[in-house]
Write an enzyme that holds these catalytic residues in place. Sequence first.
Site, mmCIF file in Angstrom:
data_model
loop_
_atom_site.group_PDB
_atom_site.id
_atom_site.type_symbol
_atom_site.label_atom_id
_atom_site.label_comp_id
_atom_site.label_asym_id
_atom_site.label_seq_id
_atom_site.Cartn_x
_atom_site.Cartn_y
_atom_site.Cartn_z
ATOM 1 N N GLU A 81 -9.435 45.114 -40.056
ATOM 2 C CA GLU A 81 -8.857 46.014 -39.058
ATOM 3 C C GLU A 81 -7.344 45.850 -38.904
ATOM 4 O O GLU A 81 -6.700 46.691 -38.273
ATOM 5 C CB GLU A 81 -9.548 45.792 -37.705
ATOM 6 N N GLU A 112 -24.277 29.270 -47.750
ATOM 7 C CA GLU A 112 -23.486 28.500 -46.788
ATOM 8 C C GLU A 112 -23.615 26.999 -46.991
ATOM 9 O O GLU A 112 -22.853 26.226 -46.417
ATOM 10 C CB GLU A 112 -23.893 28.854 -45.355
#
Length: 274
Positions: A81, A112
């Site tokens: 953004e 992960e």
Amino acid sequence: MSFIKTTEQDSYYSHLENMSVSELLQNINKEDKTVPDAVKKELPSIEALVHQIVDKLKNGGRLFYMGAGTSGRLGIVDASECPPTFGVSHNLVIGLIAGGDSAIRKAVEFAEDSTTQGWEDLQKYHITSKDVVVGIAASGTTPYVISALEKCNENNIVTGCITCNLNSPLAKVSQYPIEVVVGPEFVTGSSRMKAGTAQKLVLNMITTSTMIQLGHVKGNKMVDMQLSNNKLVDRGAKMIMKEIQVSEDKALELLNQYKSVRNAIKNYNNDTRK
């Protein structure tokens, strides 16, 4: 002090399946209201990290976010953004997620848990001591993130983190830890809820305050935003109309000519002074 994962502790609420929709919504909202207060307690820690980020970005550095699952996705959202909102390069704020881009939409099993992949992902960007790396992990125990920050520390790269447990392994390897302790989730262990909200609030604070410090906001307006749709063109025109007192047609003409609110205002003012 021993490490306790409050994000994994039992919810304060039981028999959720017996609650009405109204009861569920009211109780979720009740828990959500506690998140901003938890963030407020960490404002000094957030400020310390932002000062580091601003300093590095002013001197040619970049900001990296690293996480897995929800945490990784939130970092990518915040990074993605920045270019449309503040007109900066896509290479200034970069979000990385365990398992690569495919993990944005679909979980990649055990990604992960890697203790090498995080640093390998950073090296693809030729990371240097000019940069800052912020690890995001609600649990504070994600190996992908912790191991990457350890390598960053070894290479004189500034490290920070956003976690929702106190005294976590991640916080211990971060030079600038942010620990927003939101307590047990409404659904036990579902850290996409309060923890995710807390992380999103902190990420908003980090990039927004950084971009303002870097000069990408004038007054309270996003003068460097990308004009990527009609709504934003209209918003940009209104900014110009208010700033230099011209008609909508003139504002749109300037915007079309100079391609940004900042440039339109600057060039109009220069022309009127001649």
